[in-house]
Every structure is written in structure tokens, then in C-alpha cells.
Design a protein around this motif. Structure first.
Motif, PDB file in Angstrom:
ATOM      1  N   ASP A  93       0.643  -1.150  -0.143  1.00 35.74           N
ATOM      2  CA  ASP A  93      -0.157   0.238  -0.063  1.00 35.74           C
ATOM      3  C   ASP A  93       1.019   1.186   0.191  1.00 35.74           C
ATOM      4  OD1 ASP A  93      -1.561   1.573   0.739  1.00 35.74           O
ATOM      5  OD2 ASP A  93      -2.192   1.527   2.433  1.00 35.74           O
ATOM      6  N   HIS A 142      -1.870   2.254   9.164  1.00 38.61           N
ATOM      7  CA  HIS A 142      -2.522   1.015   9.951  1.00 38.61           C
ATOM      8  C   HIS A 142      -2.346  -0.172   9.579  1.00 38.61           C
ATOM      9  CE1 HIS A 142      -2.732   0.128   5.974  1.00 38.61           C
ATOM     10  NE2 HIS A 142      -3.294   1.755   5.588  1.00 38.61           N
ATOM     11  N   THR A 186       1.635   0.906   7.602  1.00 40.87           N
ATOM     12  CA  THR A 186       2.297   2.487   7.121  1.00 40.87           C
ATOM     13  C   THR A 186       1.806   3.707   7.445  1.00 40.87           C
ATOM     14  OG1 THR A 186      -0.478   2.877   6.474  1.00 40.87           O
ATOM     15  CG2 THR A 186       0.051   0.660   4.986  1.00 40.87           C
ATOM     16  N   GLU A 229       1.609   7.065   6.582  1.00 46.21           N
ATOM     17  CA  GLU A 229       1.213   8.066   5.549  1.00 46.21           C
ATOM     18  C   GLU A 229       0.907   9.166   5.317  1.00 46.21           C
ATOM     19  OE1 GLU A 229      -2.861   5.774   3.670  1.00 46.21           O
ATOM     20  OE2 GLU A 229      -1.950   4.557   5.133  1.00 46.21           O
ATOM     21  N   GLU A 276       3.227   7.391   1.254  1.00 47.53           N
ATOM     22  CA  GLU A 276       2.599   6.706   1.517  1.00 47.53           C
ATOM     23  C   GLU A 276       3.863   5.961   1.387  1.00 47.53           C
ATOM     24  OE1 GLU A 276      -0.820   4.403   1.333  1.00 47.53           O
ATOM     25  OE2 GLU A 276      -0.513   3.547   3.355  1.00 47.53           O
TER      26      GLU A 276
END
Ligand code: GLY
Ligand code: MN
Ligand code: MN
Length: 462
Positions: free
Chosen positions: A260, A343, A390, A392, A432
Motif C-alpha cells: 500500500d 494502519h 503504513t 502515510e 505512503e
């Protein structure tokens, strides 16, 4: 799939959590697109994948906590299926690959669960998120599908989260593969970010890279010159020089582990002065976030530290004012950074979100914060080695939000609205990366996708 010892060990960890009764983990079924045989790409349930490994529809797994036995329920194909689908491995053989020796036809699960209920045994299940599994649970347990979520087992949920939160070395290798595909997706998107290009063409091309990598995207691609809309899935515009293009996209590995990443680039390859200044602040917040990501730190504190970098940078540019720490305490940064810093990531891009964010991201020590912006933080609790998360941060100029705060004088003492209004058409920037929490700190997973303004300009222009 992984070696069967992986699945045996994972189910053993679950057996060691002190639960009684039986644990039921439903696999996913096919999901029809426009008629029942015309289905979306099949995606197995992540907890089923984690504990039972088999990646096809129509299965249910049971762990008997009292006897220590495991079961997989599913149907073998018949000759008609073979005509259309080709020969298939019998369930018994497939189950052996994940260390399960007890198999039965899918319909037998009704007898199994009803006999457990008759014996007064607890049936633990995870909160279902698909309609057909809600209906199946209603039939199995006699609880209305409309209220079935409320009856999911908290003890089971917490046990599964405990185990899935710490990534095993072989899971990290899978995430690295997903990140390598994500890297390629983003670099291609950057090179395509030229004036006159249709956003959809870039989104479609990088989705193709994810699919060509053997998996699919880990979530629907966000790609837009309106990066200020946080989850913008419309790719309808033509790229124009002077705009920023935000791409938030990742891939799944063959075993369904996610990546991600978000990058934001100037269309055509040259940042304006204004864009570069805001970009540098987001990059500094990202770097600070990674620097502070280490075991024992709460992710809430990392989020707030990144928010301070943002508030301080915006103050230097004259967009914010007053004491930076006080501004962040008041939540003033959230007009520009209205989401959480990151997250958990694993088999799901927002890992285990189906099990309840409150249990994944918070605990008795760190509770969710009920303030606009920080309330969207999905992970606040203390970091542990083996977490994959992550990082971001972003800065966005959302005209409706600016107007609302200005009209209602929200955080007036910390925001220079006159100056902010000069940025109304700016869009948004998010950067991110995916990070592994190690024993001593943290490290980026995979090679870092170009991120400094110079690297970005060079990559887009090449
Ligand atoms: N892909 C959505 C997010 O970054 O959380
Ligand atoms: Mn993302
Ligand atoms: Mn993310």
C-alpha cells in the motif's frame, strides 16, 4: 501456500489461547457480478487463509478447542464440474497440505454445529462481512443475519488479532513481493504522468501490473488530480500541466499479502515552488514517522509527532500560526491532515479491519481519540516487533472543509485563513511507505519508491 507446518503452528497458537468449545472460520464463496456464473475475481477470507491456507470457495474450517481436532468442510467436484473446470484435487488431499486430516461434505457442518449447540458448547465465530456468510451463520446458529455481528466472539476475535498482528518471517517475504510489484506500479504511473494523459489509462495500466504480478490490487486504485479527496476512485480526468497527481495503490502477492503506497507527482515532471514547499513538509512528516516507529512507542504518539511536523511546516509558510504543540492539541492540523498516520497491513491492506478496528488498533492502555482527524487513526497502540504498518502523512486543501472551519471560526487562532485560501486549488499530497517494526526500530519494506522532489522530477521526466 506455505508449508503445512505454518498452518499447524498457527492453529496451535489459537489452541493455546485458552478458548473452550469450537471456533468456526468461514471461507468466502464466489461473488456474482451480473448473474450467478459471472463472478468477481475470487478472494478468500483472510482469517481462513491464515489458519487453513486453502484458496478456493465453498469451505469452512473448524477448530475444536476441547478435543484439539481441526476440520475442513467442503464439497468435492462432480463430473459436471470437471467438464467445465477440469480435474480438481479432492478436498481430502488439499486439506492434508495444510495439516488437516478431518474433512467432510459442506452440508455436514450443519450437523456438526447443531450437535455442538445441543451439547451446550460455545461456538465462536468471527464477525461476517459478506451477505452470504451472514445468512449461512443465521442458518447454522439461529441468530438473525441482521444482528449476527453482535454475537461474534470477542475472545476469538482478540485471539486471532493477537496472532495475526505479529508477522512471521515468511509473511514478510510475501509482503516484500507485494511491495516489489507496488514499486513497479508507482514508477510506471510516474512516467505516465504527462499532460494530455487520461487518468484512467494510468490506473488501468498499473492495475494490469498488479494482475501480471500474479495477484490483484490490494484495494481499488486511488489516482487523481484531486488528491484532496482522500479515497478518490474516479479516474475520469485528463492530466494538465501544473496539477499534482496523487496515486495510492498496492498489489497482493500470490498468497494475498498486501502492499500500500502513495506518491504524489507534478504532471509533466516539474514542481512549482508552492508545490515543492508543501511536498517537503509531507516528506519531513513521513521521515519523522518512520524515525519514531519502534517497539514500545505508541502509534498515537507517532501520529501526533507527524502532525507537529506538518503544523510547524505550515506555520513556517504562514498558513498556520501560534504554538505548534497547542495547535496539534487543539486538532488544528486536521484541517490539512484529516486522517490517521497509518494502519496495520498484512493479508488485508487495512489488516483485520473486519475483526473490528477498535480491537486491532487499540487496547486498554491506548483508547481511540474522539477528535476530528485523530479519530480516523486506525492504529494507536504500542508497536511491537513484527508489526507491519503504513506511514502515510498528507496535506490536503479541501475547499468545503476550509469554508466550514472559516465560517465557524474553528481553530481560528491557529489558522491563517486568508493565506490558506490562496491554496484552494492546490489539491493534496500524501506520501505512503510500508514499514516493518523490528527489534530495535523499523525498516522500510522493499526499495523505497522515488520520493524526494528531485527523484520524483527525474522519474516523471525520464
Ligand atoms: N489505501 C488506503 C489507505 O492508504 O489506507
Ligand atoms: Mn494507501
Ligand atoms: Mn494505507
Amino acid at each position: 501456500m506455505f508449508d503445512k507446518s505454518t498452518y499447524l503452528n498457527r492453529r496451535k497458537s489459537l489452541q493455546n489461547k485458552g478458548l473452550n468449545g469450537v471456533g468456526l472460520i468461514l471461507g468466502n464463496g464466489e461473488s456474482p457480478m451480473s448473474y450467478s456464473d459471472n463472478t468477481y475475481h475470487f478472494r478468500q477470507d483472510s482469517s481462513f487463509l491464515y489458519f487453513f491456507g486453502l484458496d478456493f470457495p465453498g469451505l469452512a474450517g473448524v477448530i475444536d478447542f476441547d478435543s484439539g481436532k481441526d476440520y475442513i468442510f467442503g464439497n468435492d467436484v462432480d463430473i459436471e464440474d470437471i467438464i467445465w473446470m477440469g480435474p480438481q484435487v479432492p478436498l481430502k488431499e488439499n486439506a492434508k497440505k495444510v495439516g488437516v486430516s478431518n474433512t467432510a461434505a459442506f452440508s455436514k457442518i450443519f450437523d456438526f454445529i447443531s450437535s455442538a449447540i445441543q451439547q451446550g458448547r460455545k461456538v465462536h465465530f468471527l464477525p461476517p462481512y459478506r451477505g452470504d456468510n451472514k445468512m449461512l451463520l443465521e442458518k447454522l446458529l439461529g441468530i438473525s443475519s441482521l444482528r449476527i455481528q453482535d454475537y461474534a466472539s470477542l475472545q476469538f476475535v482478540k485471539s486471532v488479532i493477537d496472532i495475526r498482528s505479529i508477522k512471521e518471517p515468511e509473511e514478510i517475504i510475501e509482503i516484500e513481493k507485494a511491495c516489489a510489484t507496488g514499486y513497479e506500479m508507482h514508477v510506471v504511473a510516474m512516467k505516465m504522468a504527462q499532460p494530455g494523459m487520461w487518468e484512467q489509462k494510468i490506473a488501468g495500466t498499473i492495475e494490469g501490473i498488479a494482475i501480471a504480478g500474479g495477484g490483484m490490487t490490494s484495494f481499488p486504485i486511488i489516482l487523481s488530480q484531486h488528491g484532496e479527496t482522500l479515497h478518490n476512485h474516479s479516474h475520469s480526468q485528463i492530466l494538465e500541466e501544473g496539477n499534482l497527481m496523487l496515486t495510492d495503490a498496492g498489489a497482493e502477492s500470490l498468497l494475498h499479502y498486501a502492499s500500500d503506497f502513495t506518491r504524489t507527482v507534478p504532471v509533466g515532471g516539474k514542481f512549482t515552488q508552492k508545490q515543492r514547499e508543501i511536498y517537503e513538509i509531507v516528506l519531513a512528516a513521513n521521515d519523522r514517522g518512520q524515525e519514531l516507529t519502534k517497539p514500545g512507542a505508541t502509534y498515537l504518539s507517532v501520529h501526533l509527532a507527524a502532525a507537529e511536523v506538518i503544523a510547524s511546516g505550515l506555520k513556517d509558510l504562514g498558513l498556520m500560526k501560534g504554538d505548534v504543540k497547542e495547535a496539534v492539541r487543539s486538532g488544528a492540523h486536521a484541517m490539512f491532515f484529516p486522517h490517521g498516520l497509518g494502519h496495520m497491513m498484512g493479508l488485508d491492506v487495512h489488516d483485520m479491519e473486519d475483526l473490528g478496528q477498535i480491537h486491532v488498533g487499540y487496547d486498554d492502555e491506548i483508547r481511540p481519540v474522539d477528535q476530528f482527524g485523530t479519530a480516523y487513526l486506525r492504529l494507536g497502540r504500542k508497536l511491537q516487533p513484527g508489526f507491519v504498518i503504513t506511514n502515510e502523512p498528507g496535506i490536503y486543501f479541501i475547499p468545503s472543509l476550509i469554508d466550514k472551519w472559516q465560517n465557524e471560526k474553528i481553530n481560528n487562532e491557529f489558522i491563517n485563513f486568508d493565506k490558506v485560501n490562496e491554496y484552494r486549488n492546490f489539491g493534496g499530497i500524501r506520501l505512503e511507505d510500508d514499514i516493518l517494526v523490528t527489534e530495535t526500530g523499523s525498516k522500510l519494506i522493499g526499495e523505497r519508491i522515488p520520493i524526494t522532489p528531485d527523484e520524483i522530477e527525474e522519474t516523471v521526466s525520464k
